[in-house]
Write a protein that holds these residues in place. Structure first.
Motif, mmCIF file in Angstrom:
data_model
loop_
_atom_site.group_PDB
_atom_site.id
_atom_site.type_symbol
_atom_site.label_atom_id
_atom_site.label_comp_id
_atom_site.label_asym_id
_atom_site.label_seq_id
_atom_site.Cartn_x
_atom_site.Cartn_y
_atom_site.Cartn_z
ATOM 1 N N LEU A 298 97.949 -20.572 22.996
ATOM 2 C CA LEU A 298 99.375 -20.868 23.171
ATOM 3 C C LEU A 298 100.102 -19.720 23.863
ATOM 4 O O LEU A 298 101.025 -19.950 24.660
ATOM 5 C CB LEU A 298 100.017 -21.152 21.817
ATOM 6 C CG LEU A 298 99.707 -22.533 21.214
ATOM 7 C CD1 LEU A 298 100.306 -22.645 19.822
ATOM 8 C CD2 LEU A 298 100.261 -23.628 22.108
ATOM 9 N N ALA A 299 99.701 -18.472 23.580
ATOM 10 C CA ALA A 299 100.327 -17.327 24.253
ATOM 11 C C ALA A 299 100.063 -17.375 25.753
ATOM 12 O O ALA A 299 100.966 -17.116 26.565
ATOM 13 C CB ALA A 299 99.788 -16.029 23.654
ATOM 14 N N ALA A 300 98.837 -17.715 26.133
ATOM 15 C CA ALA A 300 98.504 -17.810 27.553
ATOM 16 C C ALA A 300 99.263 -18.953 28.213
ATOM 17 O O ALA A 300 99.718 -18.840 29.362
ATOM 18 C CB ALA A 300 96.995 -18.019 27.713
ATOM 19 N N MET A 301 99.440 -20.058 27.508
ATOM 20 C CA MET A 301 100.182 -21.197 28.055
ATOM 21 C C MET A 301 101.650 -20.853 28.263
ATOM 22 O O MET A 301 102.260 -21.254 29.261
ATOM 23 C CB MET A 301 100.050 -22.400 27.123
ATOM 24 C CG MET A 301 98.656 -23.008 27.073
ATOM 25 S SD MET A 301 98.497 -24.234 25.746
ATOM 26 C CE MET A 301 99.820 -25.377 26.159
ATOM 27 N N LEU B 182 96.066 -27.096 32.950
ATOM 28 C CA LEU B 182 96.051 -28.531 32.714
ATOM 29 C C LEU B 182 95.002 -28.919 31.678
ATOM 30 O O LEU B 182 95.136 -29.930 31.000
ATOM 31 C CB LEU B 182 95.780 -29.286 34.021
ATOM 32 C CG LEU B 182 96.813 -29.085 35.137
ATOM 33 C CD1 LEU B 182 96.368 -29.854 36.384
ATOM 34 C CD2 LEU B 182 98.190 -29.549 34.687
ATOM 35 N N THR B 183 93.945 -28.124 31.589
ATOM 36 C CA THR B 183 92.875 -28.426 30.634
ATOM 37 C C THR B 183 92.412 -27.141 29.964
ATOM 38 O O THR B 183 92.593 -26.037 30.492
ATOM 39 C CB THR B 183 91.657 -29.073 31.329
ATOM 40 O OG1 THR B 183 91.037 -28.108 32.175
ATOM 41 C CG2 THR B 183 92.061 -30.282 32.147
ATOM 42 N N LEU B 184 91.792 -27.288 28.809
ATOM 43 C CA LEU B 184 91.201 -26.136 28.127
ATOM 44 C C LEU B 184 90.045 -25.570 28.934
ATOM 45 O O LEU B 184 89.799 -24.364 28.920
ATOM 46 C CB LEU B 184 90.709 -26.544 26.735
ATOM 47 C CG LEU B 184 91.711 -26.435 25.585
ATOM 48 C CD1 LEU B 184 91.107 -26.975 24.308
ATOM 49 C CD2 LEU B 184 92.143 -24.986 25.397
ATOM 50 N N SER C 14 98.854 -31.950 21.838
ATOM 51 C CA SER C 14 99.184 -32.694 23.048
ATOM 52 C C SER C 14 98.452 -32.119 24.253
ATOM 53 O O SER C 14 97.962 -32.853 25.108
ATOM 54 C CB SER C 14 100.700 -32.662 23.289
ATOM 55 O OG SER C 14 101.014 -33.269 24.516
ATOM 56 N N PHE C 15 98.339 -30.788 24.292
ATOM 57 C CA PHE C 15 97.620 -30.122 25.380
ATOM 58 C C PHE C 15 96.140 -30.480 25.345
ATOM 59 O O PHE C 15 95.521 -30.766 26.358
ATOM 60 C CB PHE C 15 97.809 -28.613 25.265
ATOM 61 C CG PHE C 15 96.980 -27.817 26.234
ATOM 62 C CD1 PHE C 15 97.162 -27.934 27.604
ATOM 63 C CD2 PHE C 15 96.000 -26.943 25.772
ATOM 64 C CE1 PHE C 15 96.401 -27.202 28.484
ATOM 65 C CE2 PHE C 15 95.235 -26.213 26.651
ATOM 66 C CZ PHE C 15 95.443 -26.343 28.012
ATOM 67 N N SER D 14 93.875 -32.508 27.984
ATOM 68 C CA SER D 14 92.618 -31.949 28.479
ATOM 69 C C SER D 14 91.545 -33.016 28.506
ATOM 70 O O SER D 14 90.795 -33.159 29.465
ATOM 71 C CB SER D 14 92.149 -30.785 27.599
ATOM 72 O OG SER D 14 93.010 -29.686 27.710
ATOM 73 N N GLU D 15 91.479 -33.814 27.443
ATOM 74 C CA GLU D 15 90.466 -34.855 27.369
ATOM 75 C C GLU D 15 90.676 -35.884 28.468
ATOM 76 O O GLU D 15 89.727 -36.336 29.105
ATOM 77 C CB GLU D 15 90.505 -35.523 25.990
ATOM 78 C CG GLU D 15 90.139 -34.579 24.854
ATOM 79 C CD GLU D 15 90.192 -35.263 23.503
ATOM 80 O OE1 GLU D 15 90.581 -36.443 23.466
ATOM 81 O OE2 GLU D 15 89.849 -34.627 22.500
#
Length: 397
Positions: free
Chosen positions: A211-214, A222-224, A277-278, A282-283
């Motif tokens: 979350l910090a990086a986001m 957009l994806t993990l 949600s992120f 990603s999926e």
């Protein structure tokens, strides 16, 4: 009683083999059944013990034996006896068909071997992301020591578990990071080595770091999977399955069934809904890249939130790798099976080119292929070749 003695270990099975009641594959199936620890292992072993694998290899041996007999009869008696026209054409067709069947049999993704020995699952990640906690949660026992101190796990900690009837060998590894500690350096080296050997790599991430990086780069990730690729050095993933941009290790993206990304410590973030949600996005995003959805999950090892979802995804991947032991043709289960089948296939592939140069050498290639099959079942003799020659061609009548 006089004249009686206790049977030695395996003596009855050995006598059954020596008297032609069981072949080697059936003996191995019986041994696997005795040592089976899961339902899927039991089903595979029972099928092998009942002779499914033996029937397949015996059929190949029978067909190959006829090919050898035909070629040798043509070499030895074609000028003196009435050898049917088209004998060599029949051999060419049969060798081509056998080659195709062996290639298909060998391309099973090691399903039988994995099911017999267990699917290797390596848990990777930086120190203190919850790798040991995840191992303990899956095993439901304190298999690994858990402390707040980074670098607690120094060696590979293994634990065998039964996951939905399939055998899994979980490996907790040392936290991946650069360190001056010699002992920890060896632990990191072993962790990367285990990652390379594993069938499935589970990458554990800290949700607070994700979350910090986001938040630092809104809208960038957009994806993990994209986050992981951008943080290979930070996550110390050099030389692992996820290091796809390093030509020394991987030139292509990992198979979707070979990895799983776990975002742990969801209980520590207030933006839990945003994080989920992120992950959901990603999926969906990975589907467009031909990567099956469900390769990432959010969970908390502390509260066990999301644990059921993680186990469901992991079980699906394991089941995909091992397959249904009762469906389709039986899978080979031993390394020696693969070695002899590979040797048989190489000899069959050499036959067409060799037969164009020297039929005697081509016949030897067929004999080599036949010997490899015979070593799997433990049944083969030179008399069988002679029997086919005299029976099919009535030579010496």
């Amino acid at each position: 009683m006089k004249g009686l003695r206790p049977a030695e270990a395996g003596e009855f099975t050995k006598r059954a083999f020596q008297n032609g009641k069981l072949d080697l594959t059936e003996v191995e199936g019986l041994a696997d059944l005795i040592h089976a620890e899961t339902e899927a292992q039991r089903k595979q072993a029972l099928r092998q013990m009942e002779g499914d694998l033996s029937k397949l290899y015996s059929d190949w041996s029978r067909r190959l034996l006829k090919c050898v007999a035909n070629v040798e009869a043509y070499i030895d008696f074609s000028e003196d006896e009435n050898i049917e026209d088209g004998v060599l054409d029949y051999v060419d067709r049969e060798v081509s068909q056998l080659t195709e069947e062996l290639e298909h049999h060998l391309s099973d993704g090691r399903r039988g071997e994995r099911l017999r020995s267990g699917v290797q699952v390596a848990i990777l990640g930086k120190p203190n992301v919850g790798k040991s906690s995840l191992l303990n949660a899956v095993c439901q026992r304190p298999a690994a020591i858990v402390t707040p101190i980074a670098g607690t796990t120094r060696d590979v900690v293994e634990s065998a578990v039964n996951l939905g009837g399939y055998p899994v060998l979980l490996s907790d590894t040392a936290g991946l990071r650069e360190t001056d500690d010699i002992v920890e350096q060896e632990g990191v080296r072993r962790a990367r080595q285990r990652a390379q050997q594993a069938d499935i790599s589970v990458l554990v991430l800290d949700s607070t770091e994700v979350l910090a990086a986001m938040s630092q780069r809104p809208g960038h990730y957009l994806t993990l999977q994209q986050y992981v690729q951008d943080h290979i050095p930070d996550l110390s993933l050099q030389g692992t399955t996820f290091d796809t941009e390093n030509p020394d290790f991987n030139k292509t993206a990992p198979s979707p069934d070979s990895y799983l990304i776990v975002v742990n410590k969801a209980d520590l973030v207030v933006e839990g809904a945003h994080l989920k949600s992120f992950v959901a996005s990603s999926e969906l995003a990975t589907e467009g890249d031909s990567v099956r959805s469900g390769d990432v999950c959010v969970m908390s090892c502390l509260t066990e939130e999301g644990m059921d979802g993680f186990l469901e995804i992991l079980q699906h991947k394991v089941k995909q790798m091992c397959g249904n032991p009762l469906a389709g043709n039986p899978s080979f289960t031993q390394a020696r099976h693969r070695a002899h089948l590979t040797g048989c296939l190489q000899a069959l592939r050499a036959y067409p080119d060799t037969s164009a140069l020297d039929l005697v050498l081509a016949a030897e290639e067929l004999r080599i292929a036949l010997r490899h099959l015979g070593k799997i079942t433990g049944r083969l003799g030179a008399e069988e070749i002679l029997d086919v020659i005299f029976r099919d061609f009535c030579i010496g009548k």
